[in-house]
Design an enzyme around this catalytic site. Structure first.
Site, PDB file in Angstrom:
ATOM      1  N   LYS A 111      12.700  -6.607  -5.122  1.00 43.12           N
ATOM      2  CA  LYS A 111      13.926  -6.388  -4.780  1.00 43.12           C
ATOM      3  C   LYS A 111      14.858  -7.360  -4.977  1.00 43.12           C
ATOM      4  O   LYS A 111      16.278  -7.123  -5.458  1.00 43.12           O
ATOM      5  CB  LYS A 111      14.185  -6.358  -3.225  1.00 43.12           C
ATOM      6  CG  LYS A 111      13.480  -4.773  -2.573  1.00 43.12           C
ATOM      7  CD  LYS A 111      13.734  -4.774  -1.305  1.00 43.12           C
ATOM      8  CE  LYS A 111      13.263  -3.598  -0.879  1.00 43.12           C
ATOM      9  NZ  LYS A 111      13.488  -3.237   0.605  1.00 43.12           N
ATOM     10  N   LYS A 192       4.880   3.483  -6.814  1.00 47.50           N
ATOM     11  CA  LYS A 192       4.559   4.030  -5.304  1.00 47.50           C
ATOM     12  C   LYS A 192       5.685   4.986  -5.140  1.00 47.50           C
ATOM     13  O   LYS A 192       6.787   4.771  -5.493  1.00 47.50           O
ATOM     14  CB  LYS A 192       4.501   2.774  -4.350  1.00 47.50           C
ATOM     15  CG  LYS A 192       5.779   2.060  -3.918  1.00 47.50           C
ATOM     16  CD  LYS A 192       5.468   1.269  -2.638  1.00 47.50           C
ATOM     17  CE  LYS A 192       6.985   0.544  -2.637  1.00 47.50           C
ATOM     18  NZ  LYS A 192       6.918  -0.588  -1.342  1.00 47.50           N
ATOM     19  N   LYS A 195      11.948   5.630  -1.471  1.00 48.82           N
ATOM     20  CA  LYS A 195      13.058   6.024  -1.238  1.00 48.82           C
ATOM     21  C   LYS A 195      14.076   5.948  -2.576  1.00 48.82           C
ATOM     22  O   LYS A 195      14.992   6.700  -2.416  1.00 48.82           O
ATOM     23  CB  LYS A 195      13.844   5.697  -0.024  1.00 48.82           C
ATOM     24  CG  LYS A 195      13.155   6.138   1.072  1.00 48.82           C
ATOM     25  CD  LYS A 195      13.336   4.896   2.289  1.00 48.82           C
ATOM     26  CE  LYS A 195      12.407   5.330   3.376  1.00 48.82           C
ATOM     27  NZ  LYS A 195      12.278   4.275   4.602  1.00 48.82           N
TER      28      LYS A 195
HETATM   29  P1  TYM Z   1       9.066   0.668   5.397  1.00 49.06           P
HETATM   30  O1  TYM Z   1      10.108   1.114   6.238  1.00 49.06           O
HETATM   31  O2  TYM Z   1       9.365   0.397   3.877  1.00 49.06           O
HETATM   32  O3  TYM Z   1       7.939   1.771   5.468  1.00 49.06           O
HETATM   33  C1  TYM Z   1       7.263   2.244   6.506  1.00 49.06           C
HETATM   34  C2  TYM Z   1       5.797   2.453   6.574  1.00 49.06           C
HETATM   35  O4  TYM Z   1       5.649   3.314   5.533  1.00 49.06           O
HETATM   36  C3  TYM Z   1       4.593   2.635   4.557  1.00 49.06           C
HETATM   37  N1  TYM Z   1       4.895   3.205   3.194  1.00 49.06           N
HETATM   38  C4  TYM Z   1       3.868   3.710   2.564  1.00 49.06           C
HETATM   39  N2  TYM Z   1       2.533   4.078   2.526  1.00 49.06           N
HETATM   40  C5  TYM Z   1       2.023   4.572   1.508  1.00 49.06           C
HETATM   41  N3  TYM Z   1       2.541   5.008   0.358  1.00 49.06           N
HETATM   42  C6  TYM Z   1       3.843   4.689   0.182  1.00 49.06           C
HETATM   43  N4  TYM Z   1       4.296   5.111  -0.995  1.00 49.06           N
HETATM   44  C7  TYM Z   1       4.484   4.089   1.055  1.00 49.06           C
HETATM   45  N5  TYM Z   1       5.605   3.851   1.252  1.00 49.06           N
HETATM   46  C8  TYM Z   1       5.940   3.194   2.357  1.00 49.06           C
HETATM   47  C9  TYM Z   1       4.840   1.287   4.658  1.00 49.06           C
HETATM   48  O5  TYM Z   1       3.709   0.570   4.345  1.00 49.06           O
HETATM   49  C10 TYM Z   1       5.143   1.085   5.968  1.00 49.06           C
HETATM   50  O6  TYM Z   1       3.875   1.102   6.812  1.00 49.06           O
HETATM   51  N6  TYM Z   1       8.787  -4.245   6.341  1.00 49.06           N
HETATM   52  C11 TYM Z   1       8.130  -2.674   6.875  1.00 49.06           C
HETATM   53  C12 TYM Z   1       8.764  -2.477   8.249  1.00 49.06           C
HETATM   54  C13 TYM Z   1       8.545  -3.696   9.379  1.00 49.06           C
HETATM   55  C14 TYM Z   1       7.194  -3.386  10.063  1.00 49.06           C
HETATM   56  C15 TYM Z   1       7.368  -4.542  10.947  1.00 49.06           C
HETATM   57  C16 TYM Z   1       6.051  -3.085   9.762  1.00 49.06           C
HETATM   58  C17 TYM Z   1       9.348  -4.325   9.919  1.00 49.06           C
HETATM   59  N7  TYM Z   1       8.674  -4.811  10.777  1.00 49.06           N
HETATM   60  C18 TYM Z   1       6.296  -5.035  11.752  1.00 49.06           C
HETATM   61  C19 TYM Z   1       5.126  -3.311  10.688  1.00 49.06           C
HETATM   62  C20 TYM Z   1       5.298  -4.297  11.670  1.00 49.06           C
HETATM   63  C21 TYM Z   1       8.800  -1.673   5.859  1.00 49.06           C
HETATM   64  O7  TYM Z   1       9.873  -2.166   5.206  1.00 49.06           O
HETATM   65  O8  TYM Z   1       8.404  -0.611   6.032  1.00 49.06           O
END
Ligand code: TYM
Length: 326
Positions: A111, A192, A195
């Site tokens: 990013k 992957k 969004k």
């Molecule tokens: P985020 O908001 O990008 O994504 C949320 C969850 O969706 C999963 N995910 C996917 N899984 C499979 N295939 C994909 N293409 C895919 N895209 C997204 C992500 O792995 C995630 O589980 N940093 C985190 C948010 C966060 C968090 C936390 C998670 C903040 N604090 C504490 C766990 C614990 C994030 O940006 O996820």
């Protein structure tokens, strides 16, 4: 009981990767664990946001948590910024992490490398994520594969803090689904699903209508062979369809492959399974959308519950690190 914590950013619409990688398991495991799930609005601020759009996205993602089946009577659902302890512990985590560790995070490199404006928060983001997890004495963090490195860092920071200042935090571990830990873009199955994908046709949104889902899956990139086999390196497109089919029907991709000899039926069944998975979620979402005040009320209850645990952990960490009592 096993304490589970996980979060999702209120940026853009929830897609099939979010559902199969994370949300679906949160719902499934809420009855057998002590689960806490959070809309991480502070994380969204690492890139510039339109204020009205952020507020709206935070409410909509909260409604999506409820629509997929998280039950606020069974687990805790809240918005990160409603519990100030997240920011409080994040500072202690920033001071526990090294710059090198933060700079090595692949997501920061990706990013940060692309953006014209790179905020300080984009670098320190994993320290806030570690705070989210550690505040709740979390044992397990159900995430998709792209969050593996961040949860590893949370483990490292917990261990470092514990060894410097005495036992303070539970050391968490990440858990992954048996299918769908990394759902790929349907048009570019080596990236992957996200969004921010190049083409909308590569991403299935949880709110996509059945016809749209069918069209996107029908047009998904495969290969010029005709063998249905789970082999991510040699057959990324077909393997992605098998992951999706497996994830939507509670099977491994290998199990999902059994019986298929052609791509047409595989695509048709995958589309049908995804539509069946999404339809009830969409119906519940429409109902919740009509009553935002009720969602706000549930979020307030969730935040109050979360605050109790979070305040106790932050007090312990403050004491151990040597901050004077107020
Ligand atoms: P985020 O908001 O990008 O994504 C949320 C969850 O969706 C999963 N995910 C996917 N899984 C499979 N295939 C994909 N293409 C895919 N895209 C997204 C992500 O792995 C995630 O589980 N940093 C985190 C948010 C966060 C968090 C936390 C998670 C903040 N604090 C504490 C766990 C614990 C994030 O940006 O996820």
């Amino acid at each position: 009981m096993t304490r589970v914590f996980s979060g999702m950013q209120p940026t853009g619409d929830v897609h099939l990767g979010n559902l199969l990688g994370a949300l679906q398991r949160w719902v499934h495991d809420q009855h057998t664990t002590d689960a806490i799930h959070c809309v991480v609005d502070l994380h969204a601020l690492t890139v510039p946001q339109d204020p009205a759009a952020l507020r709206d996205a935070t409410l909509r993602l909260s409604q999506m948590f409820l629509a997929v089946g998280l039950d606020p009577d069974v687990c805790t659902v809240f918005v990160q910024s409603h519990v100030a302890e997240h920011s409080g512990l994040a500072w202690l985590m920033e001071c526990t992490a090294s710059i090198g560790e933060l700079q090595r995070m692949t997501q920061f490199k990706d990013k940060g490398g692309r953006a014209s404006f790179v905020s300080g928060g984009l670098l320190t983001y994993p320290a806030l994520m570690a705070a989210d997890i550690l505040l709740y004495d979390t044992d397990e963090v159900p995430v998709g594969d792209d969050q593996r490195q961040h949860v590893e860092l949370a483990r490292d920071l917990a261990e470092r803090f514990n060894s410097r200042y005495g036992p303070t935090f539970t050391v968490p571990r990440a858990t992954f689904p048996k299918a769908g830990a990394r759902v790929m873009d349907l048009q570019d199955p080596t990236s992957k699903m996200s969004k921010s994908a190049a083409t909308a046709s590569g991403t299935i949104l949880v709110l996509d209508e059945p016809k749209v889902v069918e069209r996107k899956i029908k047009r998904a990139v495969t290969d010029t062979e005709s063998e249905v086999r789970f082999d991510v390196a040699a057959k990324p497109g077909v393997s992605n369809l098998l992951s999706i089919l497996g994830g939507a029907t509670g099977r491994t991709p290998e199990e999902a492959a059994a019986g298929y000899t052609q791509y047409g039926p595989l695509k048709a069944d995958t589309a049908a399974a995804v539509v069946a998975l999404l339809e009830p979620i969409q119906a519940r979402f429409r109902e919740l959308e009509a009553d935002p005040a009720e969602t706000q009320r549930l979020l307030a209850v969730g935040a109050a519950k979360a605050r109790g645990t979070a305040a106790a952990t932050l007090a312990r960490a403050r004491e151990h690190i040597g901050l004077l009592d107020a």
